[in-house]
Write a protein that holds these residues in place. Structure first.
Motif, PDB file in Angstrom:
ATOM      1  N   THR A  15      -1.707 -10.211  21.251  1.00 31.53           N
ATOM      2  CA  THR A  15      -2.329  -9.558  20.301  1.00 31.53           C
ATOM      3  C   THR A  15      -3.425  -8.901  20.715  1.00 31.53           C
ATOM      4  OG1 THR A  15      -3.653 -11.444  19.770  1.00 31.53           O
ATOM      5  CG2 THR A  15      -1.886 -11.008  18.429  1.00 31.53           C
TER       6      THR A  15
ATOM      7  N   SER B  76      -0.940 -11.921  12.830  1.00 31.04           N
ATOM      8  CA  SER B  76       0.032 -12.930  13.065  1.00 31.04           C
ATOM      9  C   SER B  76       1.204 -12.598  12.447  1.00 31.04           C
ATOM     10  CB  SER B  76      -0.216 -14.327  12.522  1.00 31.04           C
ATOM     11  OG  SER B  76      -0.563 -14.302  11.137  1.00 31.04           O
ATOM     12  N   ARG B  77       2.502 -13.227  12.584  1.00 34.98           N
ATOM     13  CA  ARG B  77       3.687 -12.905  11.783  1.00 34.98           C
ATOM     14  C   ARG B  77       4.673 -14.195  11.458  1.00 34.98           C
ATOM     15  NH1 ARG B  77       6.067 -10.338  17.280  1.00 34.98           N
ATOM     16  NH2 ARG B  77       7.103 -12.108  18.157  1.00 34.98           N
ATOM     17  N   ASP B  78       5.169 -13.780  10.594  1.00 36.58           N
ATOM     18  CA  ASP B  78       6.111 -15.136   9.974  1.00 36.58           C
ATOM     19  C   ASP B  78       7.494 -14.471  10.105  1.00 36.58           C
ATOM     20  OD1 ASP B  78       7.876 -16.607   8.753  1.00 36.58           O
ATOM     21  OD2 ASP B  78       6.162 -17.582   7.363  1.00 36.58           O
TER      22      ASP B  78
ATOM     23  N   THR C 288      -7.557 -11.903  12.693  1.00 36.64           N
ATOM     24  CA  THR C 288      -6.444 -12.528  13.364  1.00 36.64           C
ATOM     25  C   THR C 288      -5.109 -11.919  12.822  1.00 36.64           C
ATOM     26  OG1 THR C 288      -7.589 -14.433  13.777  1.00 36.64           O
ATOM     27  CG2 THR C 288      -5.093 -14.483  14.229  1.00 36.64           C
TER      28      THR C 288
ATOM     29  N   ILE D  46       0.013  -6.643  16.895  1.00 39.13           N
ATOM     30  CA  ILE D  46       1.024  -7.812  17.571  1.00 39.13           C
ATOM     31  C   ILE D  46       2.265  -7.284  18.280  1.00 39.13           C
ATOM     32  CG2 ILE D  46       2.071  -8.367  15.355  1.00 39.13           C
ATOM     33  CD1 ILE D  46       1.959 -11.267  16.196  1.00 39.13           C
TER      34      ILE D  46
ATOM     35  N   TYR E 175       0.948 -10.597   9.098  1.00 35.87           N
ATOM     36  CA  TYR E 175      -0.659 -10.659   8.211  1.00 35.87           C
ATOM     37  C   TYR E 175      -1.730 -10.248   9.016  1.00 35.87           C
ATOM     38  CZ  TYR E 175       2.630 -14.039   5.629  1.00 35.87           C
ATOM     39  OH  TYR E 175       3.785 -14.613   5.330  1.00 35.87           O
TER      40      TYR E 175
ATOM     41  N   ALA F 263       4.520 -12.030  21.313  1.00 41.53           N
ATOM     42  CA  ALA F 263       3.694 -11.940  20.274  1.00 41.53           C
ATOM     43  C   ALA F 263       2.161 -11.894  20.891  1.00 41.53           C
ATOM     44  CB  ALA F 263       3.571 -13.162  19.411  1.00 41.53           C
TER      45      ALA F 263
END
Length: 115
Positions: free
Chosen positions: A57, A70-72, A68, A50, A79, A55
């Motif tokens: 991917t 993803s990020r927070d 998948t 990512i 994640y 962002a």
């Protein structure tokens, strides 16, 4: 800089797991974050990326459509959602970042897919 993975475990084929990589010492939003994995007797391979900008991917062909990344940003965590798991997904999964010219790895989290 520290990366701490969690969320691994034993899952049956077809099942799902979500891995987490909690970062400290830098911000994930400003850096390219990568998940790698290493199966027994095999070389470490890239699983998912990512990027910081937008962002965007990218995924290894072997996991496209099933995993998948993803990020927070608020939690400074990345994640990896893994669905339709297969026995060949069994490996230790590592979080990675290259920051200020140095490479940093987490300690890894074991994922075992078996019936």
């Amino acid at each position: 800089v520290q990366l701490v993975e969690s969320g691994g475990g034993l899952v049956q084929p077809g099942g799902s797991l979500t891995l987490s990589c909690a970062a400290s010492g830098f911000t994930v939003v400003n850096n390219r974050m990568i998940w790698f994995r290493q199966a027994p007797g095999k070389v470490r391979e890239l699983v998912a990326v990512i990027d910081s900008v937008g962002a965007s991917t990218n995924y290894a062909d072997s996991v496209k459509g099933r995993f998948t990344i993803s990020r927070d940003n608020a939690k400074n965590t990345v994640y990896l959602q893994m669905n339709s798991l297969k026995p060949e997904d069994t490996a230790i999964y590592y979080c990675y970042v290259r920051y200020t010219g140095a490479a940093f790895w987490g300690q890894g989290t074991q994922v075992t897919v078996s019936s």
